[in-house]
Design an enzyme around this catalytic site. Sequence first.
Site, PDB file in Angstrom:
ATOM      1  N   PHE A 172       0.684  -1.286  -0.015  1.00 13.11           N
ATOM      2  CA  PHE A 172       0.087  -0.015  -0.008  1.00 13.11           C
ATOM      3  C   PHE A 172       0.982   1.069  -0.010  1.00 13.11           C
ATOM      4  O   PHE A 172       1.516   1.427   1.010  1.00 13.11           O
ATOM      5  CB  PHE A 172      -0.784  -0.066   1.343  1.00 13.11           C
ATOM      6  CG  PHE A 172      -1.706   1.284   1.261  1.00 13.11           C
ATOM      7  CD1 PHE A 172      -3.087   1.174   0.640  1.00 13.11           C
ATOM      8  CD2 PHE A 172      -1.446   2.401   1.867  1.00 13.11           C
ATOM      9  CE1 PHE A 172      -3.971   2.203   0.452  1.00 13.11           C
ATOM     10  CE2 PHE A 172      -2.347   3.397   1.861  1.00 13.11           C
ATOM     11  CZ  PHE A 172      -3.607   3.574   1.062  1.00 13.11           C
ATOM     12  N   ASP A 257       9.470   3.197   1.074  1.00 14.12           N
ATOM     13  CA  ASP A 257       8.289   4.025   1.638  1.00 14.12           C
ATOM     14  C   ASP A 257       8.413   3.652   3.155  1.00 14.12           C
ATOM     15  O   ASP A 257       7.874   2.611   3.592  1.00 14.12           O
ATOM     16  CB  ASP A 257       7.036   3.141   1.033  1.00 14.12           C
ATOM     17  CG  ASP A 257       5.732   3.950   1.356  1.00 14.12           C
ATOM     18  OD1 ASP A 257       5.971   4.733   2.467  1.00 14.12           O
ATOM     19  OD2 ASP A 257       4.659   3.973   0.614  1.00 14.12           O
ATOM     20  N   LYS A 286       3.283  10.969   7.800  1.00 14.97           N
ATOM     21  CA  LYS A 286       2.606  10.516   8.873  1.00 14.97           C
ATOM     22  C   LYS A 286       2.882  10.882  10.155  1.00 14.97           C
ATOM     23  O   LYS A 286       2.698  12.029  10.562  1.00 14.97           O
ATOM     24  CB  LYS A 286       2.419   9.181   9.289  1.00 14.97           C
ATOM     25  CG  LYS A 286       1.352   8.224   7.895  1.00 14.97           C
ATOM     26  CD  LYS A 286       1.181   6.862   8.328  1.00 14.97           C
ATOM     27  CE  LYS A 286       0.395   6.141   7.348  1.00 14.97           C
ATOM     28  NZ  LYS A 286      -1.245   6.517   7.562  1.00 14.97           N
TER      29      LYS A 286
END
Length: 432
Positions: A172, A257, A286
């Site tokens: 993802f 990532d 985040k």
Amino acid sequence: MNQIETASSTDLEHSPVGELVHSHATGAQWLSRYSSSLMGVFGTPQRVLVRGAGCLVWDADGKEYLDLLGGIAVNALGHAHPFVTSVISSQLATLGHVSNFFTSPTQIALAEKLLELSKAPAGSKVFFANSGTEAVEAAFKLARRNTGASHAAAAESAAKPRTKIIALEGAFHGRTMGALALTAKEAYRAPFAPLPGGVVHVPFGDIEALRAAVDNTTAAVFLEPIQGEAGVRPLPAGYLKAAREATTAAGALLILDEVQTGIGRTGKWLASEDAGIVPDAVTLAKGLGGGFPIGALVTFGPENSALLTAGQHGTTFGGNPVATAAALATLHVLESQDVLAHVRAVGEHLRAGLAAIDGVTEVRGEGLLIGFDLDADVAPGVVAAGLDAGFIVNSPGPRTIRLAPPLILTTDQADRFLAALPALLQTAKDAQ
């Protein structure tokens, strides 16, 4: 023309914003208004949250919850952290936004700090975005610019187009079009086909499959050190090193990532830092802003940092003074209070406690990014029972629970959840 006056705090109390703060509307009333005014892309919200402090939040009906999800790994220092709040307020009162025709001291200082924390070599650079998916979009464009001309495979590959980008099954990377092309879940992808082409997904954790896929048409390999949305799945030992060897030999970029795993989430600044490799780029977001929206692409070394040139990428809000001040404040607290050591200790305690609970079959993760599997398809029921009991957790799969709490979670708070979990499991099973 008269000068516009600045509103006083008294004026704000009687403004629409002030009325919201002091509203006595119930959660049901707010949800009715939600369904009438917002797109349904997130489904029906589970609760209407109105206030937070540390690892606790309260809903519109006054119920308290222990937040063990942290906005999906975003609220690194919990809710309403006093230092981060004061820094954001001070910066906003000084200089809130400028276009990228200009820069600011906070933008420059944050870029320097990220290069330091990521141990990036000389010539490395940073691009700021507003979110994880935007950081990945920048990395996707970086990959498109790679011809392999500066790598070991230059003589063989420089004249050939590099059209292939490799990601993993279960990956993802986001929901914008380039990031979505890298994301493996078909339910997310199918409604928006055709996606940007050239992306190949190889089996998760299979080093030989990755080696076979990387060739002199490969622009880049995108990897999450731990797949969060797939249920907190760490890459096998040695995988990142093998990926580095394969991409270097082929002249491809290795892009990590670390949107979910970075900025102390695993008890390290980067989850990949002990792998013994230097990537070509890393994406962050985040937890970086402590709850304030910010993302970043860090490119390693001068050759990779020169792939995107003036005019080839940009953003209106990325790297603005308030976002970069929020990130600097977050990093300062994490570093000055040795929060990463705390994350390692509390994470180990929590994982050990979970492994000892009947009905938990496997526990995975590092630091305070934890996934645990159950012996029945009751994870959504555990989420619902948890809310009723005052705990916020997440189920990325029918048998998997994910925890990504604020990094300041205490051992006592972890023990509260561990003590409650057996009853939550039983409630979920009884409801089947």
